[in-house]
Design a protein around this motif. Structure first.
Motif, PDB file in Angstrom:
ATOM      1  N   GLU A  83      14.819  -5.471  -6.727  1.00 46.68           N
ATOM      2  CA  GLU A  83      14.829  -6.111  -5.424  1.00 46.68           C
ATOM      3  C   GLU A  83      15.138  -5.094  -4.323  1.00 46.68           C
ATOM      4  OE1 GLU A  83      17.095  -9.832  -5.711  1.00 46.68           O
ATOM      5  OE2 GLU A  83      17.187  -9.742  -3.519  1.00 46.68           O
ATOM      6  N   GLU A  84      16.154  -4.255  -4.586  1.00 45.33           N
ATOM      7  CA  GLU A  84      16.480  -3.208  -3.624  1.00 45.33           C
ATOM      8  C   GLU A  84      15.330  -2.231  -3.458  1.00 45.33           C
ATOM      9  OE1 GLU A  84      21.303  -2.988  -4.242  1.00 45.33           O
ATOM     10  OE2 GLU A  84      20.179  -1.128  -4.201  1.00 45.33           O
ATOM     11  N   LEU A  85      14.658  -1.963  -4.568  1.00 46.47           N
ATOM     12  CA  LEU A  85      13.506  -1.058  -4.536  1.00 46.47           C
ATOM     13  C   LEU A  85      12.456  -1.567  -3.549  1.00 46.47           C
ATOM     14  CD1 LEU A  85      12.640   1.513  -6.095  1.00 46.47           C
ATOM     15  CD2 LEU A  85      11.585   0.039  -7.788  1.00 46.47           C
ATOM     16  N   GLU A  86      12.193  -2.874  -3.627  1.00 46.36           N
ATOM     17  CA  GLU A  86      11.215  -3.465  -2.712  1.00 46.36           C
ATOM     18  C   GLU A  86      11.700  -3.386  -1.274  1.00 46.36           C
ATOM     19  OE1 GLU A  86       9.951  -7.481  -4.136  1.00 46.36           O
ATOM     20  OE2 GLU A  86      10.633  -6.710  -6.061  1.00 46.36           O
ATOM     21  N   GLU A  87      12.983  -3.712  -1.094  1.00 47.60           N
ATOM     22  CA  GLU A  87      13.589  -3.696   0.231  1.00 47.60           C
ATOM     23  C   GLU A  87      13.502  -2.302   0.849  1.00 47.60           C
ATOM     24  OE1 GLU A  87      18.040  -4.427   0.964  1.00 47.60           O
ATOM     25  OE2 GLU A  87      17.343  -6.111  -0.281  1.00 47.60           O
ATOM     26  N   TYR A  88      13.895  -1.301   0.081  1.00 49.93           N
ATOM     27  CA  TYR A  88      13.881   0.076   0.567  1.00 49.93           C
ATOM     28  C   TYR A  88      12.448   0.504   0.887  1.00 49.93           C
ATOM     29  CZ  TYR A  88      18.750   1.031  -0.850  1.00 49.93           C
ATOM     30  OH  TYR A  88      20.087   1.046  -0.977  1.00 49.93           O
ATOM     31  N   ALA A  89      11.543   0.153  -0.024  1.00 52.17           N
ATOM     32  CA  ALA A  89      10.142   0.562   0.157  1.00 52.17           C
ATOM     33  C   ALA A  89       9.602   0.007   1.466  1.00 52.17           C
ATOM     34  CB  ALA A  89       9.299   0.092  -1.017  1.00 52.17           C
ATOM     35  N   GLU A  90       9.952  -1.244   1.713  1.00 49.74           N
ATOM     36  CA  GLU A  90       9.515  -1.904   2.942  1.00 49.74           C
ATOM     37  C   GLU A  90       9.966  -1.110   4.172  1.00 49.74           C
ATOM     38  OE1 GLU A  90       7.933  -5.032   2.435  1.00 49.74           O
ATOM     39  OE2 GLU A  90       7.297  -4.770   4.524  1.00 49.74           O
ATOM     40  N   LYS A  91      11.238  -0.640   4.115  1.00 49.09           N
ATOM     41  CA  LYS A  91      11.766   0.116   5.240  1.00 49.09           C
ATOM     42  C   LYS A  91      11.128   1.497   5.345  1.00 49.09           C
ATOM     43  CE  LYS A  91      16.219  -2.138   5.677  1.00 49.09           C
ATOM     44  NZ  LYS A  91      17.614  -2.123   5.220  1.00 49.09           N
ATOM     45  N   LEU A  92      10.781   2.070   4.187  1.00 46.31           N
ATOM     46  CA  LEU A  92      10.220   3.425   4.194  1.00 46.31           C
ATOM     47  C   LEU A  92       8.744   3.445   4.604  1.00 46.31           C
ATOM     48  CD1 LEU A  92      11.899   4.683   0.908  1.00 46.31           C
ATOM     49  CD2 LEU A  92      12.192   5.764   3.131  1.00 46.31           C
ATOM     50  N   ASP A  93       8.061   2.303   4.419  1.00 45.77           N
ATOM     51  CA  ASP A  93       6.646   2.240   4.786  1.00 45.77           C
ATOM     52  C   ASP A  93       6.457   2.611   6.242  1.00 45.77           C
ATOM     53  OD1 ASP A  93       5.905   1.420   2.306  1.00 45.77           O
ATOM     54  OD2 ASP A  93       5.774  -0.718   2.809  1.00 45.77           O
ATOM     55  N   LYS A  94       5.428   3.409   6.512  1.00 49.76           N
ATOM     56  CA  LYS A  94       5.156   3.775   7.898  1.00 49.76           C
ATOM     57  C   LYS A  94       3.651   3.697   8.104  1.00 49.76           C
ATOM     58  CE  LYS A  94       6.156   7.921   9.904  1.00 49.76           C
ATOM     59  NZ  LYS A  94       7.029   9.111  10.065  1.00 49.76           N
ATOM     60  N   LYS A  95       3.241   2.935   9.097  1.00 53.44           N
ATOM     61  CA  LYS A  95       1.818   2.721   9.313  1.00 53.44           C
ATOM     62  C   LYS A  95       1.419   3.211  10.686  1.00 53.44           C
ATOM     63  CE  LYS A  95      -0.428  -1.113   7.015  1.00 53.44           C
ATOM     64  NZ  LYS A  95      -0.692  -2.531   7.003  1.00 53.44           N
ATOM     65  N   SER A  96       0.240   3.812  10.770  1.00 49.17           N
ATOM     66  CA  SER A  96      -0.316   4.002  12.103  1.00 49.17           C
ATOM     67  C   SER A  96      -1.658   3.302  12.103  1.00 49.17           C
ATOM     68  CB  SER A  96      -0.441   5.494  12.434  1.00 49.17           C
ATOM     69  OG  SER A  96      -1.703   5.988  12.145  1.00 49.17           O
ATOM     70  N   GLY A  97      -1.737   2.252  12.880  1.00 45.74           N
ATOM     71  CA  GLY A  97      -2.920   1.398  12.835  1.00 45.74           C
ATOM     72  C   GLY A  97      -2.982   0.705  11.486  1.00 45.74           C
ATOM     73  N   ASP A  98      -4.126   0.848  10.810  1.00 42.95           N
ATOM     74  CA  ASP A  98      -4.269   0.234   9.498  1.00 42.95           C
ATOM     75  C   ASP A  98      -3.944   1.188   8.356  1.00 42.95           C
ATOM     76  OD1 ASP A  98      -4.857  -2.275  10.239  1.00 42.95           O
ATOM     77  OD2 ASP A  98      -7.050  -2.033  10.211  1.00 42.95           O
ATOM     78  N   TYR A 122      -1.683   3.817   6.157  1.00 42.51           N
ATOM     79  CA  TYR A 122      -0.305   4.161   5.821  1.00 42.51           C
ATOM     80  C   TYR A 122      -0.099   5.655   6.013  1.00 42.51           C
ATOM     81  CZ  TYR A 122       1.037  -0.327   3.817  1.00 42.51           C
ATOM     82  OH  TYR A 122       1.366  -1.633   3.631  1.00 42.51           O
ATOM     83  N   GLU A 123       0.922   6.029   6.770  1.00 45.42           N
ATOM     84  CA  GLU A 123       1.294   7.441   6.866  1.00 45.42           C
ATOM     85  C   GLU A 123       2.322   7.769   5.794  1.00 45.42           C
ATOM     86  OE1 GLU A 123       2.640   8.238  10.788  1.00 45.42           O
ATOM     87  OE2 GLU A 123       0.611   8.650  11.513  1.00 45.42           O
ATOM     88  N   ARG A 124       3.104   6.770   5.471  1.00 47.81           N
ATOM     89  CA  ARG A 124       4.043   6.951   4.371  1.00 47.81           C
ATOM     90  C   ARG A 124       4.141   5.616   3.630  1.00 47.81           C
ATOM     91  NH1 ARG A 124       9.279   8.999   6.356  1.00 47.81           N
ATOM     92  NH2 ARG A 124       9.831   6.863   6.871  1.00 47.81           N
ATOM     93  N   ILE A 125       4.132   5.670   2.300  1.00 44.38           N
ATOM     94  CA  ILE A 125       4.442   4.451   1.566  1.00 44.38           C
ATOM     95  C   ILE A 125       5.759   4.656   0.836  1.00 44.38           C
ATOM     96  CG2 ILE A 125       1.989   3.870   1.338  1.00 44.38           C
ATOM     97  CD1 ILE A 125       2.124   4.475  -1.576  1.00 44.38           C
ATOM     98  N   GLY A 126       6.501   3.569   0.706  1.00 44.04           N
ATOM     99  CA  GLY A 126       7.854   3.666   0.175  1.00 44.04           C
ATOM    100  C   GLY A 126       7.876   3.955  -1.306  1.00 44.04           C
ATOM    101  N   PHE A 127       7.053   3.213  -2.047  1.00 43.26           N
ATOM    102  CA  PHE A 127       7.125   3.326  -3.511  1.00 43.26           C
ATOM    103  C   PHE A 127       5.930   2.624  -4.120  1.00 43.26           C
ATOM    104  CE2 PHE A 127       8.526   1.527  -7.631  1.00 43.26           C
ATOM    105  CZ  PHE A 127       8.843   2.697  -8.276  1.00 43.26           C
ATOM    106  N   TYR A 128       5.407   3.212  -5.182  1.00 44.13           N
ATOM    107  CA  TYR A 128       4.407   2.485  -5.959  1.00 44.13           C
ATOM    108  C   TYR A 128       4.712   2.735  -7.436  1.00 44.13           C
ATOM    109  CZ  TYR A 128      -0.040   0.867  -7.804  1.00 44.13           C
ATOM    110  OH  TYR A 128      -0.983   0.193  -8.522  1.00 44.13           O
ATOM    111  N   PRO A 129       4.913   1.669  -8.222  1.00 45.71           N
ATOM    112  CA  PRO A 129       5.464   1.860  -9.568  1.00 45.71           C
ATOM    113  C   PRO A 129       4.587   2.704 -10.503  1.00 45.71           C
ATOM    114  CG  PRO A 129       4.867  -0.443  -9.187  1.00 45.71           C
ATOM    115  CD  PRO A 129       4.776   0.253  -7.880  1.00 45.71           C
ATOM    116  N   LEU A 130       3.274   2.745 -10.270  1.00 50.52           N
ATOM    117  CA  LEU A 130       2.424   3.426 -11.243  1.00 50.52           C
ATOM    118  C   LEU A 130       2.098   4.873 -10.878  1.00 50.52           C
ATOM    119  CD1 LEU A 130       0.010   0.568 -12.294  1.00 50.52           C
ATOM    120  CD2 LEU A 130       2.210   1.210 -13.245  1.00 50.52           C
ATOM    121  N   TYR A 131       2.773   5.430  -9.895  1.00 51.77           N
ATOM    122  CA  TYR A 131       2.655   6.869  -9.677  1.00 51.77           C
ATOM    123  C   TYR A 131       3.676   7.559 -10.562  1.00 51.77           C
ATOM    124  CZ  TYR A 131      -0.028   5.815  -5.454  1.00 51.77           C
ATOM    125  OH  TYR A 131      -0.971   5.372  -4.587  1.00 51.77           O
TER     126      TYR A 131
END
Lengths: 440, 304
Positions: free
Chosen positions: A181-196, A198-207
């Motif tokens: 749950e925290e992982l999702e929460e943190y990822a949400e905060k880390l996500d950074k978008k410019s327009g459509d 993503y400049e940064r994504i917080g986390f993706y489990p399969l990387y």
């Protein structure tokens, strides 16, 4: 008519050359029979460690062993990873195997059952070294209670996170996420978008790891329970697959593929330049960070728990040193294996290669070694600690290739949008059938 | 009365023929016949290479046909690959050799360029193609995007993995191109000139002169590439995830599955049964090809 026959003969030849590739060769073992001129016993030792980093380390260990006593001379033969075990198999079948081979820990029990490796129980009775190793590693070498290979090295999966990105997103860089749950929460905060985009994504489990690692992490167990029954379509597993799917839906295929190709090209891994906030990966991923992004401020943590208290279970593999069935000098081979897995050699390997070793004592002293930098130590210590919660996935002797029945179903869920429950039910049924058939 | 000569021209020629193929026959008898017979026997056992070889009758075959979904998946994948790759590569090779058969300045350079992929082979090429086919940064999708086409996920999408491999195979048709080209160069100019006088265009000349005269090479190419395509292994082993035929078993080809059974499960008897089934399948297809050949293959100087 002759033309037809020659064409048929040609057809046959092509078919046969296709098969010939599978039989492998078994040359180059003649040396193992003999002794040196001064009456020492020659041990033929096969590894796949030929890289410029690994080879000098293993050669030094061998040299030290050769100098430490007067009876045995170990000779190192390097065979590429893709060939070594098929060659070994051919050599065993031809009754002319090497004396010590580095092999896959997860197939050790299976090789015991198939009679490819010597039973090491008689040697262990004499000097019991089982206490040297992490329990999960040791257990993976057992078939019907006897060991068929001694653990050498291993690995484990950790969560790497970017501290600078954490600060930027208003997160505490010393508090990595502890639950999904925290992982999702943190990822949400880390996500950074410019327009459509993503400049940064917080986390993706399969990387960095596969969905099987998250299944293990979520359920805290392997695909098989204590009674050797397959447990694939459990509620937790269905839940985990849906969780992974939700990440995929969140970022969308295009973003995920764009990042994946950067990860595949190593140097431009998005974790290095801060466009990926967190990533699960093997502890040795650190050596890539060290080489390609030395200035990156990052932290390491155990994989988060599914829910608070469900455990930070991680996944690992590794390699054992085994004596192939029919070795002409098994006693001397054992002496060498004993040396190879003892503290001194293990610590040397661990420090020089930055690799997790099976020997607990060596692992702990490597983490504190002066030869490692501060960052080295931080990662190594976390990895060594994590080994206590790292499960292996030994191939069960009664259903060795069961993953070939599960993986297509996991793909079906993630790629073809099959409902998780249905796909896992199918996998469960397939594996049950396989187990049943082998039992007959 | 004349005594009939025993040492006739005919016998002399067949002896010469046998001498020519002797290296192969000797090699076959000395090295392949034994293993071949052994694998047939072992396919009726639970042979595991090192410690076990008990006779189990038809159990392996029974399990393959009635209880192994992956066997059928692998057979389907392989047939899919053969059915598309053989005609496409044959047509591609004929097409390119037609182009290469013009007399233009600098033609040798073009021939070299098109033949080059046949010289490069193996794992290096597969790794190169994995980069070319990368959905995000690969050259193929980049070029497609110039035309506004959103390229597929190639090796990551189960529906596109086999087309990816076929696409890759098309790139290396240079090898068979060489055979066609050699055969086309052997066609007498007189035939074309005669046709031109009769008012035949380029297409008619191709259809009625070139094509019939290269049918023996087409026939040879189809047989060898069919057999080769049935044995596809390396491509899938290198280019699929973990070498296990993924995603979703879409690259689990027959020989890859056989390899997994033999060297990961150590179920060699089972794998040998698989190889015999493949042998029978390929044999039947080759026999059908041979049977159909007289209907469309034209040998110059044949009486028929």
């Amino acid at each position: 008519m002759l033309k037809r026959f020659s064409l048929l003969a040609l057809a046959l030849l092509l078919f046969l050359t296709g098969c010939a590739g599978f039989t492998g060769g078994s040359e180059g073992t003649a040396a193992s029979e003999g002794k040196t001129e001064d009456g020492k016993v020659k041990i033929d030792f096969w590894t796949f460690w030929g890289s410029e980093i690994r080879r000098p380390v293993i050669d030094k260990i061998i040299e030290d062993f050769n100098n430490s006593q007067d009876d045995i001379v170990v000779e190192h033969t390097y065979i590429p990873f893709g060939d070594i075990w098929t060659k070994e198999l051919a050599a065993i079948a031809a009754n002319n195997p090497p004396d010590v081979v580095i092999n896959d820990i997860n197939a050790t029990a299976l090789r015991g059952q198939e009679g490819q490796a010597e039973n090491l129980a008689p040697y262990l009775e004499k000097d019991d070294i089982s206490g040297r190793f992490y329990e999960n590693l040791w257990d993976a070498t057992l078939y019907e209670g006897d060991s068929y290979g001694i653990p050498f090295n291993t690995d484990t999966r950790l969560l790497f996170y970017n501290k600078d990105a954490f600060k930027e997103a208003g997160l505490d860089p010393n508090k990595p996420p502890e639950t999904w749950e925290e992982l999702e929460e943190y990822a949400e905060k880390l996500d950074k978008k410019s327009g459509d985009t993503y400049e940064r994504i917080g986390f993706y489990p399969l990387y960095g790891v596969g969905s099987d690692v998250w299944l293990l992490n979520g359920s805290g167990m392997n695909y098989f329970n204590d009674k050797d029954e397959p447990v694939i379509n459990s509620e937790t597993n269905v839940d985990t697959m849906e969780w992974i799917k939700s990440w995929k839906d969140k970022y969308g295929e295009d973003t995920i593929n764009r990042y994946q190709s950067q990860i595949d090209s190593q140097q431009s891994n998005p974790f290095f330049n801060g466009s990926l906030g967190m990533m699960a990966n093997a502890a040795t991923f650190y050596t890539q960070i060290r080489d390609y992004a030395p200035d990156l401020d990052f932290g390491v943590a155990p994989l988060p728990e599914k829910t608070s208290g469900s455990g930070n279970t991680s996944w690992g593999g590794g390699f054992v040193a085994e004596i192939p069935k029919g070795s002409s000098h098994p006693d001397e081979a054992w002496e060498f294996i004993n040396y190879l897995t003892d503290k001194e050699a293990q610590e040397y390997w661990a420090v020089k290669n930055f690799d997790n070793v099976a020997n607990i004592e060596a692992s702990e002293s490597a983490a504190a070694s002066d030869e490692l930098s501060e960052k080295d130590q931080m990662v190594y210590e976390m990895a060594a600690q994590n080994l206590n919660e790292t499960l292996l996935t030994p191939m069960p002797a009664y259903a060795p290739d069961y993953v070939n029945l599960i993986n297509p179903q996991l793909d079906a869920i993630l790629i073809e949008n099959e409902p998780a429950q249905e796909a896992l039910d199918k996998a469960q049924q397939d594996v049950e059938e396989l187990v049943e058939k082998t039992a007959q | 009365m004349k005594k009939k000569k025993w040492w006739t021209m005919g016998r002399r020629e067949s002896l010469q023929g046998y001498i020519f193929i002797a290296p192969w026959i000797i090699g076959f008898l000395a090295f392949t016949l034994g293993p071949l017979a052994f694998s047939l026997y072992a396919s009726f056992t639970d042979y595991n290479i090192t410690s076990r070889m008990d006779f189990v009758g038809l159990q392996n075959y029974d399990q393959l046909f009635t209880g192994d979904d992956l066997f059928w998946t692998s057979l389907y994948n392989t047939l899919y690959f053969v059915i598309f790759s053989v005609p496409l590569t044959t047509m591609g090779a004929i097409f390119i050799s037609m182009l290469m058969n013009q007399s233009l300045p600098g033609m040798r350079i073009f021939r070299t360029i098109f033949y080059l992929p046949a010289v490069l082979s193996g794992v290096g090429v597969y790794l190169l193609w994995m980069q070319l086919l990368d959905p995000g940064t690969g050259l193929v999708n980049t070029v497609l995007s110039w035309f506004g086409i959103n390229g597929p996920n190639w090796l990551f999408d189960p529906d596109w993995t086999k087309p990816s491999l076929i696409f890759m195979k098309l790139w290396s048709v240079g090898g068979s191109m060489l055979l066609y080209l050699a055969s086309m160069q052997g066609i007498s100019r007189n035939l074309y000139e005669a046709a031109e006088i009769d008012g035949a265009g380029a297409w008619k000349k191709f259809l009625h002169i070139t094509l019939p005269l290269i049918t023996p090479v087409i026939f040879f190419d189809i047989i060898t590439s069919t057999i080769g395509s049935f044995q596809i292994f390396q491509e899938a082993y290198v280019m699929s995830q973990n070498g296990s035929g993924g995603p979703a078993s879409s690259m689990l080809f027959y020989n890859l599955y056989m390899w997994i059974k033999a060297f990961q499960s150590f179920d060699m008897g089972y794998a040998m049964a698989m190889s015999w089934i493949l042998f029978v399948v390929v044999l039947i297809i080759t026999l059908i090809n041979l049977k159909l050949a007289p209907k469309w293959v034209h040998y110059e100087g044949d009486d028929k």
